[in-house]
Design a protein around this motif. Sequence first.
Motif, short mmCIF file in Angstrom:
data_model
loop_
_atom_site.label_atom_id
_atom_site.label_comp_id
_atom_site.label_asym_id
_atom_site.label_seq_id
_atom_site.Cartn_x
_atom_site.Cartn_y
_atom_site.Cartn_z
N ASN A 47 0.81 -1.03 -0.07
CA ASN A 47 0.04 -0.05 0.25
C ASN A 47 0.86 0.96 -0.01
N GLN A 52 -1.13 4.39 -1.25
CA GLN A 52 -2.61 4.36 -1.00
C GLN A 52 -2.44 4.31 0.38
N ARG A 55 -4.81 2.65 3.63
CA ARG A 55 -5.58 1.29 3.03
C ARG A 55 -5.17 0.42 4.29
#
Length: 284
Positions: A47, A52, A55
Amino acid sequence: MQRVALVLEGGSLRCLFSAGAVDVMMEQELTADGVFGVSAGALTGVNYVSGQIGRTARVNLEYVNDKKYLGVRNLILHRSIFNFDYLFGDISHVYLPFDYDAFAAAPAQFTAVATDCTTGQPVYSEKSASPDIWAAVRASASMPLLAPMVSVEGAPCLDGGVSVSIPFQRALDEGYDKLVIVTTREHGFRKPPVSATIARLYRRVYGKYPQLVKALLGTPARYARELDTIDRIELSGRAFVIRPPRPVTVSHTEKDVAKLQALYDEGREVAEKRLEELKAFWLG
């Protein structure tokens, strides 16, 4: 330019601490040249590479009490207490989509560490060279006794933490100049010896894999050596280590969302308090 490696320890749901620290790094646009993750550290690392923010925390905070994700029932249905089919299936494609394109296109190297059950040695799989990096990630997070072996390039593999808990040495061997290491245990922590009961269970379940059993029984001593080496590297100025400030009471299969959220918040807090120091190390 000096190359920076981000090294992430595993620890199942203790990765919420790492998730908090890593989210701060992403928010500050601190981009590592290489990421090395073991077990839940590999799941956190993907991630980071895909960019992200939040996440890792969302997957665990939102789904930890979903029986399809985590529970004893999964041991019966899927032979794994964590349902990786669900994690890499509906969660990653429908509910909390993983950005596979961003992950693949990211210039950072990403290495997941698993353990070859035949040899008891670590298997390092890098995303640009591995024929199936997701099998390697899955193997890296497959805990002994709680998950089946996963084939990685034809080798039966389990949790990378069986053979190497914190893969800093691989980063050094690959020539990285600076290491940012995130551990999921406080400074000075040591694993207790494997109990006689668990040792007998390892021998019974993995009797066909004597080198795996040897690695499992040797984990506490090896982990202590790794931590001692990290202390020396940190003192030399080549590593920046982010650790929980106190003993972590979150279990491998923790269901208390408040405790998990608090651990995530603690990871953020530690990283934010040391942010200027971290930036100076990373960018200096």
